[in-house]
Structures are given as C-alpha cells and as structure tokens.
Motif scaffolding. Structure first.
Motif, PDB file in Angstrom:
ATOM      1  N   SER A 143     114.335 180.961  53.807  1.00 10.78           N
ATOM      2  CA  SER A 143     113.322 182.003  53.591  1.00 10.78           C
ATOM      3  C   SER A 143     113.766 183.327  54.208  1.00 10.78           C
ATOM      4  CB  SER A 143     111.978 181.566  54.182  1.00 10.78           C
ATOM      5  OG  SER A 143     112.065 181.411  55.595  1.00 10.78           O
ATOM      6  N   LEU A 144     114.540 183.267  55.300  1.00 14.03           N
ATOM      7  CA  LEU A 144     115.044 184.492  55.925  1.00 14.03           C
ATOM      8  C   LEU A 144     116.094 185.154  55.039  1.00 14.03           C
ATOM      9  CD1 LEU A 144     115.376 183.431  59.688  1.00 14.03           C
ATOM     10  CD2 LEU A 144     113.377 184.236  58.430  1.00 14.03           C
ATOM     11  N   PHE A 145     116.941 184.338  54.414  1.00 14.91           N
ATOM     12  CA  PHE A 145     117.930 184.874  53.475  1.00 14.91           C
ATOM     13  C   PHE A 145     117.229 185.645  52.353  1.00 14.91           C
ATOM     14  CE2 PHE A 145     120.905 181.714  55.261  1.00 14.91           C
ATOM     15  CZ  PHE A 145     122.047 182.483  55.335  1.00 14.91           C
ATOM     16  N   LEU A 146     116.166 185.047  51.825  1.00 15.27           N
ATOM     17  CA  LEU A 146     115.437 185.686  50.731  1.00 15.27           C
ATOM     18  C   LEU A 146     114.756 186.966  51.189  1.00 15.27           C
ATOM     19  CD1 LEU A 146     113.838 182.571  48.981  1.00 15.27           C
ATOM     20  CD2 LEU A 146     115.729 183.977  48.156  1.00 15.27           C
ATOM     21  N   GLU A 147     114.187 186.947  52.403  1.00 14.09           N
ATOM     22  CA  GLU A 147     113.526 188.139  52.942  1.00 14.09           C
ATOM     23  C   GLU A 147     114.488 189.316  53.017  1.00 14.09           C
ATOM     24  OE1 GLU A 147     109.736 187.302  55.851  1.00 14.09           O
ATOM     25  OE2 GLU A 147     111.742 187.295  56.731  1.00 14.09           O
ATOM     26  N   ASP A 148     115.705 189.031  53.444  1.00 19.43           N
ATOM     27  CA  ASP A 148     116.693 190.098  53.611  1.00 19.43           C
ATOM     28  C   ASP A 148     117.024 190.803  52.301  1.00 19.43           C
ATOM     29  OD1 ASP A 148     116.818 189.566  56.268  1.00 19.43           O
ATOM     30  OD2 ASP A 148     118.745 188.534  56.226  1.00 19.43           O
ATOM     31  N   LEU A 149     116.814 190.126  51.187  1.00 16.56           N
ATOM     32  CA  LEU A 149     117.177 190.688  49.891  1.00 16.56           C
ATOM     33  C   LEU A 149     116.007 191.367  49.187  1.00 16.56           C
ATOM     34  CD1 LEU A 149     119.425 187.762  48.590  1.00 16.56           C
ATOM     35  CD2 LEU A 149     120.158 189.906  49.652  1.00 16.56           C
ATOM     36  N   LYS A 150     114.824 191.285  49.768  1.00 11.51           N
ATOM     37  CA  LYS A 150     113.637 191.885  49.148  1.00 11.51           C
ATOM     38  C   LYS A 150     113.488 193.337  49.588  1.00 11.51           C
ATOM     39  CE  LYS A 150     111.031 187.558  48.766  1.00 11.51           C
ATOM     40  NZ  LYS A 150     109.819 186.828  49.208  1.00 11.51           N
TER      41      LYS A 150
ATOM     42  N   ASN B  78     116.031 189.165  61.434  1.00 16.27           N
ATOM     43  CA  ASN B  78     116.520 187.968  60.740  1.00 16.27           C
ATOM     44  C   ASN B  78     118.022 187.801  60.927  1.00 16.27           C
ATOM     45  OD1 ASN B  78     113.954 187.423  59.777  1.00 16.27           O
ATOM     46  ND2 ASN B  78     114.330 188.264  57.734  1.00 16.27           N
ATOM     47  N   ILE B  79     118.750 188.894  60.788  1.00 15.63           N
ATOM     48  CA  ILE B  79     120.208 188.852  60.937  1.00 15.63           C
ATOM     49  C   ILE B  79     120.589 188.365  62.336  1.00 15.63           C
ATOM     50  CG2 ILE B  79     122.284 190.301  61.088  1.00 15.63           C
ATOM     51  CD1 ILE B  79     121.006 192.054  58.874  1.00 15.63           C
ATOM     52  N   HIS B  80     119.978 188.931  63.346  1.00 20.58           N
ATOM     53  CA  HIS B  80     120.302 188.551  64.720  1.00 20.58           C
ATOM     54  C   HIS B  80     119.954 187.096  64.994  1.00 20.58           C
ATOM     55  CE1 HIS B  80     120.025 193.066  65.879  1.00 20.58           C
ATOM     56  NE2 HIS B  80     121.240 192.735  65.536  1.00 20.58           N
ATOM     57  N   LEU B  81     118.830 186.634  64.469  1.00 17.54           N
ATOM     58  CA  LEU B  81     118.421 185.242  64.695  1.00 17.54           C
ATOM     59  C   LEU B  81     119.361 184.268  63.997  1.00 17.54           C
ATOM     60  CD1 LEU B  81     114.530 185.528  64.353  1.00 17.54           C
ATOM     61  CD2 LEU B  81     115.854 185.193  66.443  1.00 17.54           C
ATOM     62  N   MET B  82     119.724 184.557  62.760  1.00 21.95           N
ATOM     63  CA  MET B  82     120.610 183.652  62.026  1.00 21.95           C
ATOM     64  C   MET B  82     122.004 183.641  62.628  1.00 21.95           C
ATOM     65  SD  MET B  82     119.482 183.939  58.003  1.00 21.95           S
ATOM     66  CE  MET B  82     119.659 185.720  57.850  1.00 21.95           C
ATOM     67  N   CYS B  83     122.480 184.801  63.065  1.00 20.08           N
ATOM     68  CA  CYS B  83     123.798 184.871  63.698  1.00 20.08           C
ATOM     69  C   CYS B  83     123.808 184.082  64.999  1.00 20.08           C
ATOM     70  CB  CYS B  83     124.156 186.336  63.948  1.00 20.08           C
ATOM     71  SG  CYS B  83     125.773 186.580  64.699  1.00 20.08           S
TER      72      CYS B  83
ATOM     73  N   CYS C 176     128.022 190.212  54.148  1.00 19.38           N
ATOM     74  CA  CYS C 176     128.847 191.131  53.345  1.00 19.38           C
ATOM     75  C   CYS C 176     128.005 191.788  52.256  1.00 19.38           C
ATOM     76  CB  CYS C 176     130.011 190.375  52.706  1.00 19.38           C
ATOM     77  SG  CYS C 176     131.347 189.959  53.859  1.00 19.38           S
ATOM     78  N   ASN C 177     127.117 190.994  51.676  1.00 22.68           N
ATOM     79  CA  ASN C 177     126.252 191.523  50.628  1.00 22.68           C
ATOM     80  C   ASN C 177     125.312 192.595  51.177  1.00 22.68           C
ATOM     81  OD1 ASN C 177     125.189 191.594  47.965  1.00 22.68           O
ATOM     82  ND2 ASN C 177     123.471 190.308  48.599  1.00 22.68           N
ATOM     83  N   LEU C 178     124.763 192.346  52.370  1.00 26.76           N
ATOM     84  CA  LEU C 178     123.860 193.326  52.986  1.00 26.76           C
ATOM     85  C   LEU C 178     124.605 194.613  53.343  1.00 26.76           C
ATOM     86  CD1 LEU C 178     121.694 191.075  55.341  1.00 26.76           C
ATOM     87  CD2 LEU C 178     121.035 192.095  53.160  1.00 26.76           C
ATOM     88  N   VAL C 179     125.833 194.473  53.813  1.00 21.86           N
ATOM     89  CA  VAL C 179     126.626 195.662  54.145  1.00 21.86           C
ATOM     90  C   VAL C 179     126.830 196.524  52.901  1.00 21.86           C
ATOM     91  CG1 VAL C 179     128.918 196.453  54.836  1.00 21.86           C
ATOM     92  CG2 VAL C 179     127.805 194.631  56.118  1.00 21.86           C
ATOM     93  N   LYS C 180     126.965 195.889  51.760  1.00 19.43           N
ATOM     94  CA  LYS C 180     127.236 196.628  50.523  1.00 19.43           C
ATOM     95  C   LYS C 180     125.978 197.196  49.873  1.00 19.43           C
ATOM     96  CE  LYS C 180     129.436 193.406  48.313  1.00 19.43           C
ATOM     97  NZ  LYS C 180     130.158 192.758  47.183  1.00 19.43           N
ATOM     98  N   VAL C 181     124.882 196.444  49.890  1.00 15.56           N
ATOM     99  CA  VAL C 181     123.751 196.831  49.036  1.00 15.56           C
ATOM    100  C   VAL C 181     122.503 197.291  49.782  1.00 15.56           C
ATOM    101  CG1 VAL C 181     124.560 195.200  47.291  1.00 15.56           C
ATOM    102  CG2 VAL C 181     122.751 194.500  48.866  1.00 15.56           C
TER     103      VAL C 181
END
Length: 208
Positions: free
Chosen positions: A134-141, A152-157, A177-182
């Motif tokens: 669910s955190l992965f999905l949140e990051d893309l919304k 979310n990034i800090h917690l998952m890392c 990598c996707n977040l860095v780009k988009v």
C-alpha cells in the motif's frame, strides 16, 4: 520558499563575518539576530495549516549548532503543539523537524518507531512488510502529500536494511529509481535518491 531563503540569509551572515575562525569565535551565535526575527513567526496565534507547513519546512534548513536557547524554547513549544495537530501531515512534519533539530542522529531507530506510531503503521517487521504494497501505491498517487511519500520512503528503506531480504532490494530499488525520475516534488526525489544510495550496498553488482 522560506526554508531556502533562511539558509541563504544565514550563509550570507557567515560570509560577512569573514573566513577567519577568530571572527566567528567572537560571536557565540552569529545567526542570533536573524533567529530572533524568525522566532516571532513560531509564536503566531492560530496560523493556517499552510503557514504551519511552511514554518516546519524552514526548520529543516537550519543547523542545530546555530540555534540560540531562546529560539530553541520557542520552536520546541511550537513543535509540541503541532505534534498534536489533527492533520497527519503536520504531525509528520513536526516529527521530522524535531528529529532534525533536537533528535539523536545515531541510527534513527527511535525516530523510525515514532514515525510508525504517528502514521499508525505496525512496528513489527513482519506486519509492516504486509503493508508495504500500500505504501508503494501511495508513492505513485498524485493526490498523496509529498510529506507522506517521503516518510514512506524512509520507512521502507529502514525496514529493508534491517530485514536484509535480498529479494526485496531490487523491488525497492526500482521503485526509488522511478520516483527519482517521475516525482513532481523535489523533496521526494531527494529522499528517493538518498535511499537508493543507502540500499546500494545491499544490491548485487548486476543489480546495481
């Protein structure tokens, strides 16, 4: 823009003092005159949520060693109040600012525990792993606030580095990598890039 502006003003202050250490030593708190002005903003009665977020962001651009005792007292009171705010985003922001200025900069375990509690996420590693999708999905919304994405990034890392599960490294690495780009938010891109560097040592050479 307040944070970068504050950082720029303080940098100019040090430049005017000169590069000689003797000049800086003459003033225990060279940034004190500017902090006195800034402190007034943290004493405003009932600021709007947008103002609170701007003030929280500004604190992340300050160096803990520059703070005067008076400014610390003012900010600590403000952060304690904001930490009880009904808004999750402001509570997370208050936690980040508190950790940056007053927290123990060791392994960050206590900060991560507080972040999990603030976001109502499980502290148990296995239970947290079940919520990661669910955190992965949140990051893309696009409708999710950048502060939540950064958390979310800090917690998952942190979870990955402590679980040491090789199978998840590539998955998280591709996500970062996707977040860095988009990602449209600079703070999210920076957090993703820093996290990517943190997990790089856990990747095999072909994964890098």
């Amino acid at each position: 823009c307040l944070g970068p502006f504050v950082r720029s003003v303080l940098a100019t202050r040090y430049q005017r003092l000169g590069t000689a250490q003797a000049n800086i030593a003459e003033e225990k708190y060279p940034a004190a005159p500017y902090l006195e002005v800034l402190a007034e903003w943290y004493q405003m009665p009932s600021p709007a949520p947008e103002q609170k977020m701007i003030l929280l962001q500004a604190l992340l651009f300050l160096r803990p060693e520059d703070l005067t005792e008076g400014f610390c007292r003012t900010v600590e009171k403000n952060l304690a109040e904001t930490g009880q705010d009904p808004s999750l985003i402001l509570r997370i922001g208050a936690l980040y600012s508190t950790h940056h200025l007053f927290g123990n900069q060791g392994d960050g375990t206590n900060f991560i525990r507080q972040l999990l509690q603030t976001m109502d996420l499980p502290e148990d590693p296995q239970a947290f792993a079940e919520t990661e999708s669910s955190l992965f999905l949140e990051d893309l919304k696009s409708g999710v606030h950048w502060m939540i994405k950064m958390a979310n990034i800090h917690l998952m890392c942190h979870a990955l580095l402590h679980r040491k599960e090789a199978g998840n490294v590539m998955h998280l690495g591709m996500h970062l990598c996707n977040l860095v780009k988009v990602s449209e938010y600079l703070a999210v891109r920076q957090a993703a890039g820093e996290a990517l560097l943190e997990i790089a040592d856990s990747m095999r050479s072909e994964e890098r």
